[in-house]
Design a protein around this motif. Sequence first.
Motif, PDB file in Angstrom:
ATOM      1  N   LEU A   1      33.706 -43.818 -26.342  1.00  0.00           N
ATOM      2  CA  LEU A   1      33.971 -44.379 -27.671  1.00  0.00           C
ATOM      3  C   LEU A   1      34.012 -43.280 -28.728  1.00  0.00           C
ATOM      4  O   LEU A   1      34.838 -43.321 -29.656  1.00  0.00           O
TER       5      LEU A   1
ATOM      6  N   LEU B   1      37.374 -41.477 -28.655  1.00  0.00           N
ATOM      7  CA  LEU B   1      38.427 -42.260 -29.301  1.00  0.00           C
ATOM      8  C   LEU B   1      38.227 -42.311 -30.806  1.00  0.00           C
ATOM      9  O   LEU B   1      39.196 -42.222 -31.582  1.00  0.00           O
ATOM     10  N   HIS B   2      36.973 -42.459 -31.244  1.00  0.00           N
ATOM     11  CA  HIS B   2      36.692 -42.541 -32.682  1.00  0.00           C
ATOM     12  C   HIS B   2      37.085 -41.237 -33.376  1.00  0.00           C
ATOM     13  O   HIS B   2      37.700 -41.265 -34.448  1.00  0.00           O
TER      14      HIS B   2
ATOM     15  N   SER C   1      40.250 -45.546 -32.199  1.00  0.00           N
ATOM     16  CA  SER C   1      39.260 -46.557 -31.808  1.00  0.00           C
ATOM     17  C   SER C   1      39.479 -47.900 -32.485  1.00  0.00           C
ATOM     18  O   SER C   1      38.738 -48.856 -32.215  1.00  0.00           O
TER      19      SER C   1
END
Length: 329
Positions: free
Chosen positions: A247, A250-251, A256
């Motif tokens: 995560l 992606l963030h 995200s």
Amino acid sequence: MAKKRPQTKTGKVTGTDVNYPAVGAREPCPCGSGRRYKACHGRAAAHAVTALVQRPFEGLPGECDWVALRELVPAATVELNLRGGLPEGVPSVTLATVLPMAWPALRRDDGAVLLGLQNDTASGDISRDLADVLKRALEATPGSPVAAAGHPTAGGVSVSADGPRLQDLLDPAGPFVPVVHDGFEFWLEDAENSTPEVAASLERANEAAVPTTRLSGVEAAYWCETPDKNHLRWVMPHPEEKLLDALARLHAAGTSSLGEGTRLVGSFRAHGLVVPVWDLPSPVRAGDVEKPAEAFAERLAEALSSDAPLTSDERRARGGLTNRQVTLS
């Protein structure tokens, strides 16, 4: 939490004369001792088993959906499949998020069993507690509610540490397909002949329920509507550290979100699994995030496959996500 779990002090199953007192921990104990339930019969129930099972639904079909129905979804049902099939006289066994008057389970007049998921449990192993209730419900007289273990109405019995768990009673190959409902009308066999207590409990439950939809393209992702903004809460099966790293990747890369105006705001833990949460603008409905969620699942799978060390930006993103993480159970 998506809702308040409905409670009432007394109730009666439709078509029977069986009364079952359902009380909160701070209410007077139904045994008549004059003490609060948590300091009387509730104390024995609370200490029946002390070890906390972190992932009580592990090994069951649909573990992520079990967690979602326990913690996120107001009104839903699932048909359960038992090992060896259904006993004679039991046409079906249905898991329900909540039952009227907070009953742990009930046996309908036709012999069908309903098992409540969101009740307080007597021990540190939700799976064992639910299995205990299910076993007693299968043997109960049709038209009867089933009391929780340790409750005076249940004869003061406690859950045995050697007793079966849901994993022992349910068919491991059986499907687990939740059906999300707009309200709790599934409680009623005969709406016209329901008692005033059940009707009042139904009204309170419907008023407290948050509109919720299960996405169809990915597993265990639930959209819900709130007054200021909507949310997507997605129960994921991946190991926590690996998932948080993915995560964060992606963030940090700006990938995200689930579309314009949406934002991954953090996550929480529930029953050993991590549940990422996205804020969605109020106009965004469940259907609007179906394809974005599927695309996100593909990006997440790629990020999960990476073993590269996190970059400084990714570490900062991970810190931001974990600083907003809470534990529900």
